[in-house]
Each structure stands twice: as C-alpha cells, then as structure tokens.
Design a protein around this motif. Structure first.
Motif, PDB file in Angstrom:
ATOM      1  N   LEU A  10      17.499  -2.731  42.330  1.00 60.38           N
ATOM      2  CA  LEU A  10      17.333  -3.138  43.713  1.00 60.38           C
ATOM      3  C   LEU A  10      17.021  -4.637  43.762  1.00 60.38           C
ATOM      4  O   LEU A  10      16.315  -5.152  42.902  1.00 60.38           O
ATOM      5  CB  LEU A  10      16.203  -2.343  44.373  1.00 60.38           C
ATOM      6  N   ARG A  26      17.093  -6.098  49.697  1.00 63.96           N
ATOM      7  CA  ARG A  26      16.674  -4.762  49.280  1.00 63.96           C
ATOM      8  C   ARG A  26      16.876  -3.761  50.417  1.00 63.96           C
ATOM      9  O   ARG A  26      17.415  -2.671  50.228  1.00 63.96           O
ATOM     10  CB  ARG A  26      15.213  -4.779  48.837  1.00 63.96           C
ATOM     11  N   PHE A  60      18.794   4.087  41.629  1.00 59.41           N
ATOM     12  CA  PHE A  60      18.557   2.659  41.423  1.00 59.41           C
ATOM     13  C   PHE A  60      17.591   2.483  40.267  1.00 59.41           C
ATOM     14  O   PHE A  60      16.746   3.340  40.019  1.00 59.41           O
ATOM     15  CB  PHE A  60      17.893   2.023  42.655  1.00 59.41           C
ATOM     16  N   GLU A 117      14.300   0.251  39.394  1.00 57.07           N
ATOM     17  CA  GLU A 117      13.315  -0.484  40.184  1.00 57.07           C
ATOM     18  C   GLU A 117      12.146  -0.905  39.301  1.00 57.07           C
ATOM     19  O   GLU A 117      11.771  -0.204  38.352  1.00 57.07           O
ATOM     20  CB  GLU A 117      12.823   0.379  41.343  1.00 57.07           C
ATOM     21  N   SER A 163       9.725  -0.865  48.103  1.00 57.67           N
ATOM     22  CA  SER A 163      10.921  -0.076  48.403  1.00 57.67           C
ATOM     23  C   SER A 163      10.573   1.201  49.153  1.00 57.67           C
ATOM     24  O   SER A 163      11.277   1.604  50.087  1.00 57.67           O
ATOM     25  CB  SER A 163      11.664   0.257  47.104  1.00 57.67           C
TER      26      SER A 163
END
Length: 226
Positions: free
Chosen positions: A133, A140, A156, A158, A166
């Motif tokens: 991300l 994002r 994803f 991260e 997020s």
C-alpha cells in the motif's frame, strides 16, 4: 542459466528439496541481503558464494550478472523471503535475460501472498494481489477504494507502522467489509485476525503490531456474505 529460487518466508522447513539442490549446484547466489541469506545457507550447509542484489544496486549488478550468465555461469537469485520479483528485486534481471535470450527457470516455493489469501478464509474464486500500500495517505485511500469497488478478494503488503492508518481508512470507506490481518506467517507468532475494520482498528490501536503483514480484504460486505 538463471534460477529464480523461492526461499522460506519464516519457517526454514518450508524450503523445497529442489531449491536446496539448486543453491548447492550453482556457481553464484545473488541475494537481496547476503547477511540474512547467509543464515539460511549456513543452516543448510551450502557453501556457494554470494553477491548482493538489491534495489540500490540492481541496475549495476544486473549488467554484471548478465555478463557472467553469458559466459556460461549458473546463477541463483534469492530474496530475504519468498519468491523473487514479487514486491522484491528480480524483475529487472529476469527481463534482461529474456531480452538477451538467456535461459532461466523458476524454482517454486513459499510466498506470503497465497498463504495470507488462503488463511483469510475469504472467497478465492477470483483474487488479486496489489503489492505494498502507498505511503502517502491520499494514494493509499485511492488504492483501497479501488479494491473495495472491484469486489474481489484483494491482498496487500503493509507495514506494521501504517496498519492502523489503513484500517482507519477502511473503517470510514467500507465499515461493513470484513478484513483479515495475516501477520508473521509461518513464524512463532503467526496470526490470522479477522473482523470488521473497526474491530481490527480497536485491537491494533491497543496492541501495536510487529513483523511482516499482509492485509486481505473480503470481496463483499458482511451483510451480503452468504
């Protein structure tokens, strides 16, 4: 020949017999971090010499490795964990081999992406992997919004330092969309934590995460899940 070799993402027992045979037989191993890979090689008593190959020397090192490959040397490419080229160095060297018609092959093995997807328990008839991300908040949110609207299971990578950010975005744009945080896969503190964004946000705000993380989004909202 170039060998792109998958290595364990955590548990050393996940390396394949073919990977071990390849790493022992090649002339040189190009490693993302020679110190990190050195632990793996010493564990399996592999004496093959290493050279570094990472994002900061990729362009220069690719030219050097191509020259050696054209001279007939066999070279294995490995990263710190998982499969080369998947959000890790490897694509540039592979493309250079293709352009020069140098033989190459992929030695399959561990990858965090399928482990996280399977462990999420979400529908996998159709899925996608979207890499890391973005660091910038606007980018994002744009990427997360696109994944929500696509309606397929999406994974994803991260950072543990940005996971809460997020989840905060997901709580706002898709509060009913189930999420799975797959953390420290195959390692001692492996975790698959599922829930709605607000639930996971509360947990990881109170318990800041550590380690490698895959964030997996369900393809549909909770109330639509059957």
């Amino acid at each position: 020949m170039l060998y792109l070799v998958a290595t364990p993402i955590g548990h050393l027992g996940d390396i394949t017999l073919r990977a071990l045979e390849t790493l022992k037989s090649v002339d040189l191993i190009a490693s993302e971090d020679t110190r990190h890979s050195g632990l793996l090689l010493r564990h399996f008593e592999i004496p093959t010499p290493q050279v570094s190959y990472h994002q900061h020397n990729e362009a220069r090192r690719t030219a050097e490795l191509i020259e050696q490959l054209e001279q007939g040397r066999n070279i294995a490419l490995i990263t710190d964990a998982g499969t080369p080229g998947i959000s890790d160095p490897g694509h540039r060297l592979l493309r250079a081999c293709q352009q020069r018609e140098i033989a190459y092959t992929v030695i399959p093995g561990a990858s965090a992406v399928p482990v996280a997807l399977l462990g999420s328990g979400f529908d996998l008839d159709t899925f996608t992997f979207s890499g890391f991300l973005p660091v910038k908040s606007g980018q994002r949110e744009k990427k997360l919004t696109a994944a929500i609207e696509a309606g397929v299971t999406t994974a994803f990578f991260e950072s543990p330092y940005r996971l809460v950010k997020s989840l905060t975005v997901l709580e706002r744009i898709a509060p009913a969309r189930p999420v799975c945080v797959a953390r420290e896969l195959t390692k001692k503190f492996e975790e698959f934590r599922r829930g709605l964004p607000a639930e996971l946000l509360a947990h990881y705000t109170a318990h800041p995460p550590k380690g490698e993380i895959c964030l997996v989004l369900s393809p549909r909202d909770h109330e639509k899940d059957a």
